[in-house]
Design a protein around this motif. Structure first.
Motif, PDB file in Angstrom:
ATOM      1  N   UNK A  93       0.836  -1.201   0.000  1.00  0.00           N
ATOM      2  CA  UNK A  93       0.000   0.000   0.000  1.00  0.00           C
ATOM      3  C   UNK A  93       0.874   1.256   0.000  1.00  0.00           C
ATOM      4  N   UNK A  94       1.848   1.276   0.894  1.00  0.00           N
ATOM      5  CA  UNK A  94       2.730   2.432   1.015  1.00  0.00           C
ATOM      6  C   UNK A  94       3.543   2.631  -0.268  1.00  0.00           C
ATOM      7  N   UNK A  95       4.070   1.546  -0.818  1.00  0.00           N
ATOM      8  CA  UNK A  95       4.843   1.624  -2.052  1.00  0.00           C
ATOM      9  C   UNK A  95       3.992   2.155  -3.208  1.00  0.00           C
ATOM     10  N   UNK A  96       2.786   1.613  -3.372  1.00  0.00           N
ATOM     11  CA  UNK A  96       1.894   2.062  -4.449  1.00  0.00           C
ATOM     12  C   UNK A  96       1.554   3.533  -4.269  1.00  0.00           C
ATOM     13  N   UNK A  97       1.251   3.945  -3.039  1.00  0.00           N
ATOM     14  CA  UNK A  97       0.930   5.349  -2.794  1.00  0.00           C
ATOM     15  C   UNK A  97       2.111   6.258  -3.094  1.00  0.00           C
ATOM     16  N   UNK A  98       3.286   5.855  -2.675  1.00  0.00           N
ATOM     17  CA  UNK A  98       4.471   6.678  -2.951  1.00  0.00           C
ATOM     18  C   UNK A  98       4.689   6.803  -4.456  1.00  0.00           C
ATOM     19  N   UNK A  99       4.516   5.710  -5.188  1.00  0.00           N
ATOM     20  CA  UNK A  99       4.682   5.752  -6.648  1.00  0.00           C
ATOM     21  C   UNK A  99       3.625   6.639  -7.312  1.00  0.00           C
ATOM     22  N   UNK A 100       2.362   6.424  -6.973  1.00  0.00           N
ATOM     23  CA  UNK A 100       1.274   7.204  -7.586  1.00  0.00           C
ATOM     24  C   UNK A 100       1.401   8.677  -7.216  1.00  0.00           C
ATOM     25  N   UNK A 101       1.658   8.943  -5.940  1.00  0.00           N
ATOM     26  CA  UNK A 101       1.781  10.330  -5.497  1.00  0.00           C
ATOM     27  C   UNK A 101       2.990  11.015  -6.131  1.00  0.00           C
ATOM     28  N   UNK A 102       4.085  10.287  -6.277  1.00  0.00           N
ATOM     29  CA  UNK A 102       5.276  10.861  -6.911  1.00  0.00           C
ATOM     30  C   UNK A 102       5.030  11.156  -8.390  1.00  0.00           C
TER      31      UNK A 102
END
Length: 163
Positions: A93-102
């Motif tokens: 979840x954290x990885x996906x959010x960091x990627x999408x947000x970035x």
């Protein structure tokens, strides 16, 4: 301004057209958390407007209204999509959010700036990334608490990783 109208309609429409693909169970399970985050973001936009974090040069009353299509489109529906595929797997979840947000922060905001849709004013891209990271924790935390008090949490058992 006509381009901004098309962009607003497109963002909201495309996001909402993907809703049936989420499935009824996922929508029911994650809609409250996503609506909570949308409300959170609305308050954030009001705060950001006063602090001049960003600017939407459109002919509406405020930056808040300029950001409403993003809130009610990609953020609302995107939250449900991310939760559907990553909830219970916090690291993912954290990885996906960091990627999408970035992607949004470093490429989406550049594109918004280039087309004259939105600008960062008193917020750097790194600071915007931190704002998104905080929202990621709030969303996941809300979903964990929600599931503890609903049938979603009790019917799953204890197999999913919690926050």
């Amino acid at each position: 301004m006509k381009k901004a109208s098309y962009l607003n309609i497109g963002m909201v429409l495309l996001s909402w057209l993907s809703l049936p693909l989420l499935g009824e169970k996922s929508v029911k399970r994650f809609i409250l958390s996503s609506l909570f985050m949308s409300l959170y973001i609305i308050f954030e936009f009001r705060f950001a407007e006063k602090r001049k974090w960003w600017w939407f040069p459109i002919s509406l009353k405020s930056n808040f209204l300029g950001g409403l299509p993003i809130i009610l489109g990609p953020f609302l529906i995107g939250s449900m999509w991310i939760l559907k595929f990553t909830y219970g797997k916090f690291n993912l979840y954290l990885l996906v959010n960091i990627l999408v947000d970035s992607l949004f922060t470093y490429f989406g905001m550049e594109w918004f700036k280039k087309i004259g849709y939105a600008y960062l004013v008193r917020l750097t891209k790194f600071q915007l990334s931190l704002v998104f990271l905080i929202k990621s924790f709030v969303l996941y935390g809300f979903q964990v608490i929600y599931e503890k008090f609903t049938k979603h949490g009790s019917s799953r058992g204890k197999t999913e990783e919690s926050f």
